[in-house]
Design an enzyme around this catalytic site. Structure first.
Site, PDB file in Angstrom:
ATOM      1  N   SER A 161       0.931  -1.236   0.421  1.00 54.28           N
ATOM      2  CA  SER A 161      -0.163   0.112  -0.495  1.00 54.28           C
ATOM      3  C   SER A 161       0.783   1.218   0.139  1.00 54.28           C
ATOM      4  O   SER A 161       1.868   0.932  -1.162  1.00 54.28           O
ATOM      5  CB  SER A 161      -1.091  -0.090   1.720  1.00 54.28           C
ATOM      6  OG  SER A 161      -1.910   0.770   1.137  1.00 54.28           O
ATOM      7  N   HIS A 208      -6.713  -5.622  -2.104  1.00 56.57           N
ATOM      8  CA  HIS A 208      -5.645  -4.692  -1.719  1.00 56.57           C
ATOM      9  C   HIS A 208      -4.647  -5.793  -0.105  1.00 56.57           C
ATOM     10  O   HIS A 208      -4.905  -5.751   0.518  1.00 56.57           O
ATOM     11  CB  HIS A 208      -6.330  -3.556  -0.359  1.00 56.57           C
ATOM     12  CG  HIS A 208      -5.056  -2.359  -0.497  1.00 56.57           C
ATOM     13  ND1 HIS A 208      -4.214  -1.760  -1.414  1.00 56.57           N
ATOM     14  CD2 HIS A 208      -4.886  -1.981   1.202  1.00 56.57           C
ATOM     15  CE1 HIS A 208      -4.002  -0.872  -1.325  1.00 56.57           C
ATOM     16  NE2 HIS A 208      -3.842  -1.250   0.507  1.00 56.57           N
TER      17      HIS A 208
END
Length: 204
Positions: free
Chosen positions: A65, A177
């Site tokens: 991320s 994610h």
């Protein structure tokens, strides 16, 4: 843990913008993503090298991320890294703003607008600096990721290849994610260890 078991020393810094040190510390990255926080990481590595805890020729970088963005960013700003593994990265701030489900994050942390051709959307995008990179890079993403869409990893992969940098792109078709489910997590762990072993071997 898997890297520690393989004998790697692992630095997990708490750079400005992180949690755990109060609101003022967290706000220090606002408007400066990829700015001063870059040197929080590099200074930590310098310290380890100075203390003899780190071989300057065998330094790898990985993160997911924001850490994926920083892993991509760092190898365009400093050539010390022998291997990189950005996971779920942001590499093009313009496309991230327009395609992801969190466009406000980009505008907040860059304090700029994507229509500014000389602004931070361009200045702080790793793809715009890929010509300065030399680090073999394993780009990892999830096909179902809406926060940092898989196109972000793909763009950096192609930008590196265009600049003759070794790059591999791995897209997990059922991951979002991050890589969390089985058997993808096992494959991911094996690839991370193999990439670092290949490019950071003591025999090199």
């Amino acid at each position: 843990l898997m890297l520690l078991q393989k004998g790697y020393a692992v630095l997990r810094p708490n750079p400005r913008g992180s949690s755990g040190r109060g609101v003022e510390f967290a706000r220090k990255v606002k408007g400066d993503m990829g700015g001063a926080d870059t040197y929080d990481y590099l200074s930590g590595l310098d310290y380890l090298v100075d203390k003899g805890l780190c071989d300057p020729k065998r330094i790898g970088v990985t993160g997911g991320s924001y850490g994926g963005f920083m892993s991509s960013w760092l190898i365009t700003q400093d050539t010390r890294f022998a291997a990189a593994i950005p996971v779920s990265p942001v590499t093009n701030q313009v496309s991230q703003h327009l395609v992801s489900n969190i466009p406000h994050f980009v505008s907040l942390f860059l304090d700029d607008h994507y229509t500014n051709p000389t602004g931070k959307y361009f200045e702080r995008s790793p793809i715009m600096h890929a010509h300065k990179a030399q680090t073999p890079t394993l780009n990892i993403c999830g096909a179902l990721d809406r926060c940092t869409p898989p196109e972000e990893a793909m763009q950096f992969h192609h930008a590196l290849l265009e600049n003759n940098v070794e790059s591999v792109l791995v897209t997990y078709p059922e991951e979002g994610h991050g890589v969390r489910s089985m058997p993808a997590a096992i494959d991911y762990a094996a690839r991370v260890v193999d990439w670092f072993d290949t490019h950071m071997s003591a025999n090199q």
